[in-house]
Each structure stands twice: as structure tokens, then as C-alpha cells.
Scaffold this motif. Structure first.
Motif, PDB file in Angstrom:
ATOM      1  N   THR A  17       2.915  11.071  -5.033  1.00 23.37           N
ATOM      2  CA  THR A  17       3.490  10.563  -6.264  1.00 23.37           C
ATOM      3  C   THR A  17       4.722  11.351  -6.704  1.00 23.37           C
ATOM      4  O   THR A  17       5.626  10.785  -7.322  1.00 23.37           O
ATOM      5  N   ARG A  31      -4.604  -5.889  -4.362  1.00 18.25           N
ATOM      6  CA  ARG A  31      -5.719  -5.721  -3.429  1.00 18.25           C
ATOM      7  C   ARG A  31      -7.052  -6.177  -4.015  1.00 18.25           C
ATOM      8  O   ARG A  31      -7.985  -6.454  -3.265  1.00 18.25           O
ATOM      9  N   GLU A  44      -1.500   9.415 -14.711  1.00 16.34           N
ATOM     10  CA  GLU A  44      -0.455   9.643 -13.723  1.00 16.34           C
ATOM     11  C   GLU A  44       0.428  10.833 -14.116  1.00 16.34           C
ATOM     12  O   GLU A  44       0.807  10.994 -15.267  1.00 16.34           O
ATOM     13  N   ASP A  81       0.807  -1.221   0.000  1.00 14.27           N
ATOM     14  CA  ASP A  81       0.000   0.000   0.000  1.00 14.27           C
ATOM     15  C   ASP A  81       0.841   1.273   0.000  1.00 14.27           C
ATOM     16  O   ASP A  81       0.282   2.376   0.044  1.00 14.27           O
ATOM     17  N   PRO A 136      -0.533  -1.874  -6.470  1.00 13.04           N
ATOM     18  CA  PRO A 136      -1.500  -2.245  -5.423  1.00 13.04           C
ATOM     19  C   PRO A 136      -2.894  -2.565  -5.945  1.00 13.04           C
ATOM     20  O   PRO A 136      -3.626  -3.325  -5.297  1.00 13.04           O
ATOM     21  N   PHE A 137      -3.284  -2.023  -7.084  1.00 14.60           N
ATOM     22  CA  PHE A 137      -4.654  -2.217  -7.553  1.00 14.60           C
ATOM     23  C   PHE A 137      -4.958  -3.687  -7.816  1.00 14.60           C
ATOM     24  O   PHE A 137      -6.002  -4.199  -7.411  1.00 14.60           O
ATOM     25  N   PHE A 197      -0.004   4.052  -2.383  1.00 11.59           N
ATOM     26  CA  PHE A 197      -1.208   4.797  -2.047  1.00 11.59           C
ATOM     27  C   PHE A 197      -0.909   5.913  -1.042  1.00 11.59           C
ATOM     28  O   PHE A 197      -1.513   6.984  -1.096  1.00 11.59           O
ATOM     29  N   THR A 245       0.867   1.572  -9.796  1.00 10.26           N
ATOM     30  CA  THR A 245      -0.338   0.797 -10.123  1.00 10.26           C
ATOM     31  C   THR A 245      -0.348  -0.619  -9.548  1.00 10.26           C
ATOM     32  O   THR A 245      -1.384  -1.286  -9.602  1.00 10.26           O
ATOM     33  N   ARG A 265      -5.412   4.626 -13.743  1.00  8.49           N
ATOM     34  CA  ARG A 265      -4.436   5.389 -12.963  1.00  8.49           C
ATOM     35  C   ARG A 265      -3.200   5.713 -13.800  1.00  8.49           C
ATOM     36  O   ARG A 265      -2.674   6.840 -13.766  1.00  8.49           O
TER      37      ARG A 265
END
Length: 255
Positions: A94, A136, A190, A87, A132-133, A90, A130, A186
Motif C-alpha cells: 500500500t 470479487r 488504511e 487484484d 477489489p472487495f 491486493f 478497496t 479496509r
């Protein structure tokens, strides 16, 4: 017989109506293609430099699924720490991520790898933000997956690859697609993670988000708005397509 045949024939007005409706649909479709679809396709082709977003989403589909599998099915020292690190993109601003990547993989980096201002550097940045998307999205499905089905298949002589392909993967596919859709959306928009490492070199490392920023700085707000709307349309289209595919794949679960 003549009366019956006449009764079975559709009214002349109905035939003309159907013919006129087909003609109207053909004209409308042709006009829409010329005025809307062809220019949109041209815009998408001109923005093909952002193809790294799609590639990044596909790479994370594989890597994210593998990481989720390890976190759910395996036990190893430091597992909770690794799970928490997923995570990090998140929680980390950035722009800080971009600065860190530039320090690690730029000129004078500790690993002797210099990918600054290259497509590989852009790929590193997009993969970082990207990842973690997919992880999770897949983790909860793996946790709820019935392991007894896999054990039953193994007892009947099925191999590990066959079990994954026929039992595990079909259940994971909707979750993988959800993660891929979010990762793609995302990556397309970005900015912070790529603005430093990209160098914004035209036709090489220029990404849409940085291009929009440059247009705003130069006072071309109309051009920036046009590209922004294009990105919105692409992301929305991808989300709708993947959502429709997910609903089709899981249609039997709602019966």
C-alpha cells in the motif's frame, strides 16, 4: 365467579416483579446511554473526518458491481488482463500505491491533476485499495445466476431495467453488502496508501490511521489506543449490522 376472577388475577408478587424488572431495565438503559453510548457517539462524531471511508464504500458498491457485470457478461479484447488487474491492490504494497498515486496526481504529475493533500486525493487512494472487495464478492454470484429467469422475464415484455431491479439486484444485494462491509473496514484502517497523499492536515485531510501513527510518534500511546479501539468498534459494528441484514435477506434460502 368471585373465586374464578381471583384465580385469573396474577399474583401480587408477580406484578411487583414485572414492575421492578421494567424499572431495572429503564435504569440500566439510561445508565448505559449516559456512560457508554453518548460518549461513543461523541467520539464517532469527532472522527467524522473519516466519512470518506463510507463514501468510498458506497462508490465502489456501484462501480464494483458494474465492473463485475462487464467481466462476467461481456466479452472484449484484454478481458483477462483487466480481470487480473482488479487484484493489483491486493498484491501491491500500500505504501507503493500511495507513492504511485502521489506521482500521478500530485505536483508535476503527468496528467496535470494535483489533488495531493486534498480530500479528493484521499478518495482516490481509498477507492484504489478497496475496489477489489466488491468486484470479487459480486463476480461469483453473477456467474451462478440463472440467466433463464432473465430471458423468461424478457420474453414476457420486461425491460432491461425492470429485469435488473426485480431479478438480478435482489440476488446480488447480499454479495454487494459483503463487499461494501469489507471495503469500509479496509478504508477505515488504511494507512500506507493515504499517508503520503493526505499530508495529515488537521480537520482537512487527517485520517484516523495517520492520526494514530502521529500519536504514537509523539508518545501518546493512550490516545492512539483509544482511537484504535474506536475504529475497531466502528468496523465491527458495521460488519455485524451488514451481516445481520444479509441473513435477513437470505432467510428464505435456508428454509
Amino acid at each position: 365467579m368471585g373465586t374464578d376472577a381471583a384465580a385469573l388475577e396474577p399474583p401480587r408478587d408477580a406484578v411487583l416483579s414485572r414492575g421492578g424488572g421494567a424499572l431495572a431495565r429503564g435504569v440500566a438503559t439510561g445508565y448505559l446511554s449516559i456512560v457508554v453510548l453518548l460518549p461513543l457517539a461523541a467520539l464517532i462524531w469527532s472522527a467524522r473526518g473519516d466519512g470518506l471511508a463510507a463514501f468510498c464504500a458506497l462508490v465502489n458498491a456501484v462501480a464494483g458491481t458494474a465492473i463485475a457485470w462487464v467481466l462476467v457478461r461481456d466479452s472484449f479484447p484484454g478481458k483477462s488482463t483487466v480481470d487480473a488487474l482488479i487484484d493489483l491492490p491486493f498484491a501491491l504494497p500500500t505504501i507503493v500505491a500511495g507513492l504511485t498515486l502521489l506521482a500521478l496526481y500530485g505536483p508535476g504529475g503527468p496528467f496535470g491533476i494535483d489533488v495531493a493533500f486534498t480530500r479528493i486525493g484521499l478518495l482516490f487512494a481509498l477507492l484504489f485499495v478497496t475496489l477489489p472487495f466488491v468486484v470479487r464478492a459480486v463476480q461469483p454470484v453473477l456467474l451462478e445466476l440463472d440467466v433463464e429467469m432473465e430471458e423468461a422475464a424478457a420474453s414476457l415484455g420486461a425491460g432491461s431495467l425492470g429485469i435488473f431491479r426485480r431479478i438480478v439486484f435482489p440476488n446480488l444485494l447480499p454479495a454487494i453488502l459483503s463487499g461494501v462491509a469489507l471495503a469500509f473496514a479496509r478504508a477505515v484502517g488504511e494507512f500506507g496508501a493515504v499517508v503520503l497523499i493526505s499530508g495529515n492536515i488537521p480537520f482537512k485531510t487527517e485520517v484516523s490511521s495517520v492520526y494514530i501513527f502521529g500519536q504514537l510518534q509523539s508518545g501518546n500511546s493512550q490516545g492512539a489506543a483509544a482511537v484504535s479501539v474506536l475504529l475497531l468498534g466502528i468496523s465491527l459494528g458495521v460488519l455485524l449490522l451488514i451481516g445481520a441484514f444479509r441473513r435477513w435477506r437470505t432467510r428464505h434460502d435456508h428454509v
